[in-house]
Motif scaffolding. Structure first.
Motif, short mmCIF file in Angstrom:
data_model
loop_
_atom_site.label_atom_id
_atom_site.label_comp_id
_atom_site.label_asym_id
_atom_site.label_seq_id
_atom_site.Cartn_x
_atom_site.Cartn_y
_atom_site.Cartn_z
N VAL A 88 0.80 -1.22 0.00
CA VAL A 88 0.00 0.00 0.00
C VAL A 88 0.84 1.28 0.00
O VAL A 88 0.53 2.22 -0.74
CB VAL A 88 -0.99 -0.01 1.18
CG1 VAL A 88 -1.59 1.37 1.42
CG2 VAL A 88 -2.10 -1.01 0.91
N LEU A 92 0.06 4.18 -2.57
CA LEU A 92 -0.52 5.39 -2.01
C LEU A 92 0.32 6.61 -2.38
O LEU A 92 -0.23 7.69 -2.66
CB LEU A 92 -0.63 5.24 -0.50
CG LEU A 92 -1.48 6.28 0.22
CD1 LEU A 92 -2.91 6.28 -0.32
CD2 LEU A 92 -1.48 6.00 1.72
N TYR A 95 -0.72 7.47 -5.78
CA TYR A 95 -2.02 8.14 -5.77
C TYR A 95 -1.84 9.62 -5.40
O TYR A 95 -2.42 10.51 -6.03
CB TYR A 95 -2.98 7.48 -4.77
CG TYR A 95 -4.17 8.36 -4.48
CD1 TYR A 95 -5.22 8.45 -5.39
CD2 TYR A 95 -4.20 9.17 -3.34
CE1 TYR A 95 -6.28 9.32 -5.15
CE2 TYR A 95 -5.26 10.02 -3.10
CZ TYR A 95 -6.30 10.09 -4.01
OH TYR A 95 -7.34 10.96 -3.78
N ALA A 113 -5.99 10.30 4.14
CA ALA A 113 -6.03 9.26 3.12
C ALA A 113 -5.03 8.15 3.42
O ALA A 113 -5.36 6.96 3.30
CB ALA A 113 -5.74 9.87 1.74
N SER A 114 -3.83 8.53 3.83
CA SER A 114 -2.81 7.54 4.13
C SER A 114 -3.23 6.64 5.29
O SER A 114 -3.10 5.42 5.22
CB SER A 114 -1.49 8.25 4.46
OG SER A 114 -0.51 7.33 4.85
N ALA A 117 -6.28 4.38 4.21
CA ALA A 117 -5.88 3.30 3.31
C ALA A 117 -5.07 2.23 4.05
O ALA A 117 -5.26 1.04 3.83
CB ALA A 117 -5.09 3.86 2.14
N THR A 118 -4.19 2.67 4.92
CA THR A 118 -3.37 1.71 5.67
C THR A 118 -4.23 0.84 6.56
O THR A 118 -4.07 -0.39 6.61
CB THR A 118 -2.32 2.47 6.51
OG1 THR A 118 -1.48 3.23 5.63
CG2 THR A 118 -1.47 1.50 7.31
N LEU A 126 -9.13 -3.12 1.45
CA LEU A 126 -8.68 -2.09 0.52
C LEU A 126 -8.34 -2.67 -0.85
O LEU A 126 -7.77 -3.77 -0.95
CB LEU A 126 -7.44 -1.39 1.06
CG LEU A 126 -6.91 -0.24 0.19
CD1 LEU A 126 -7.81 0.98 0.32
CD2 LEU A 126 -5.47 0.11 0.56
N ILE A 128 -6.46 -0.73 -4.07
CA ILE A 128 -5.91 0.51 -4.62
C ILE A 128 -5.22 0.19 -5.94
O ILE A 128 -4.40 -0.73 -6.02
CB ILE A 128 -4.95 1.20 -3.61
CG1 ILE A 128 -4.41 2.50 -4.18
CG2 ILE A 128 -3.84 0.28 -3.15
CD1 ILE A 128 -3.71 3.38 -3.14
N TYR A 142 -8.84 4.34 -5.12
CA TYR A 142 -8.96 3.23 -4.18
C TYR A 142 -10.39 3.04 -3.72
O TYR A 142 -11.18 3.98 -3.61
CB TYR A 142 -7.98 3.35 -3.01
CG TYR A 142 -8.08 4.56 -2.12
CD1 TYR A 142 -8.96 4.59 -1.05
CD2 TYR A 142 -7.22 5.65 -2.30
CE1 TYR A 142 -9.01 5.67 -0.19
CE2 TYR A 142 -7.26 6.73 -1.45
CZ TYR A 142 -8.16 6.75 -0.40
OH TYR A 142 -8.21 7.83 0.44
N THR A 144 -12.96 0.25 -1.13
CA THR A 144 -13.04 -0.80 -0.12
C THR A 144 -14.11 -1.78 -0.56
O THR A 144 -15.10 -1.41 -1.19
CB THR A 144 -13.36 -0.26 1.28
OG1 THR A 144 -14.56 0.51 1.25
CG2 THR A 144 -12.21 0.59 1.80
N HIS A 153 -13.76 5.42 -2.92
CA HIS A 153 -13.49 6.50 -1.99
C HIS A 153 -12.77 7.68 -2.63
O HIS A 153 -13.14 8.83 -2.41
CB HIS A 153 -12.67 5.97 -0.80
CG HIS A 153 -13.41 5.00 0.03
ND1 HIS A 153 -14.28 5.36 1.04
CD2 HIS A 153 -13.43 3.63 0.02
CE1 HIS A 153 -14.80 4.29 1.60
NE2 HIS A 153 -14.30 3.22 1.01
#
Length: 243
Positions: A88, A92, A95, A113-114, A117-118, A126, A128, A142, A144, A153
């Motif tokens: 990720v 990320l 992104y 966001a970080s 996503a994590t 997730l 992405i 990304y 879910t 999202h």
């Protein structure tokens, strides 16, 4: 409860509101609704990718047919998908680089966001994806996925690559995979009435917000007054500013 409680993304049609709000009033609280956002979504009803695509507007179908096919034949283009927490951070970062080169305003909370996503990757939900051309990321997004429900999202594409429709290509690639490989039952395009969403989904539901406040507390009283003033201003504007 705190003096002011603000809730968002609520279903105003939920059958439990009357008893809940009645209980809050009995506890000395007052409430005010505020306008939320539209949520576009599509229930697939057993359709595969071909069936879903057949129900899209003709212009979108043609763009997908030409652009996605061309991208998948292009040796210079790659689409990478990450779901594993270890993968990720790199995706990320791409992104965020795409977002910085897009038409979008900077995120108001850059670290959100970080972290989201994590945590979503750690929970195993997730997805992405990044579209690269010549090794350079030009679109990223990304989602879910949980219990058959796929939610988009965030998405962005590099503005200088707009002519290649990278955002449409990546969205189509992701939805095809979600439907045919993960057998999702619902596609959800998140909050907001962005014009592009009605091409990908046909159903809209309204979401609302709620302020619950203690009118005896200065903060609570001020919050209720602000909400009432905002409602009055919106009504005035909707009537063309007429008294």
């Amino acid at each position: 409860l705190p003096p002011v409680l603000r809730l968002d993304a609520l279903d105003p049609g939920w059958e439990g509101w009357d008893p809940l709000l009645r209980g809050l009033r009995q506890g000395g609280r007052r409430h005010a609704w505020f306008a939320g956002f539209g949520n576009w979504h599509e229930r697939l009803g057993g359709r595969n990718w071909a069936g879903y695509l057949a129900d899209r507007p003709g212009a979108l179908r043609e763009t997908i047919r030409r652009r996605l096919g061309r991208t998948e034949r292009d040796p210079d283009a790659t689409i990478l998908l990450a779901a594993d927490p270890d993968a990720v951070p790199g995706h990320l970062a791409e992104y965020e680089a795409v977002h910085a080169a897009s038409w979008k305003a900077p995120e108001p909370f850059p670290g959100f966001a970080s972290r989201f996503a994590t945590d979503a990757a750690r929970a195993g939900v997730l997805r992405i994806a990044v579209l690269r051309r010549g090794g350079r990321p030009i679109a990223a997004q990304y989602w879910t996925v949980e219990r058959g429900h796929a939610i988009l999202h965030k998405l962005a594409h590099v503005e200088t690559s707009r002519a290649q429709s990278p955002g449409t290509v990546l969205t189509a690639w992701m939805i095809r995979r979600l439907i045919d490989e993960e057998q999702v039952t619902t596609l959800d395009f998140g909050r907001g009435d962005d014009p592009y969403k009605r091409h990908w989904a046909t159903e809209r539901r309204q979401r609302a917000g709620l302020v619950v406040a203690d009118p005896r507390h200065p903060l609570g009283g001020a919050a209720l007054l602000r909400q009432a003033a905002g409602d009055a201003l919106r009504r005035w504007r909707s009537q063309g500013g007429r008294s």
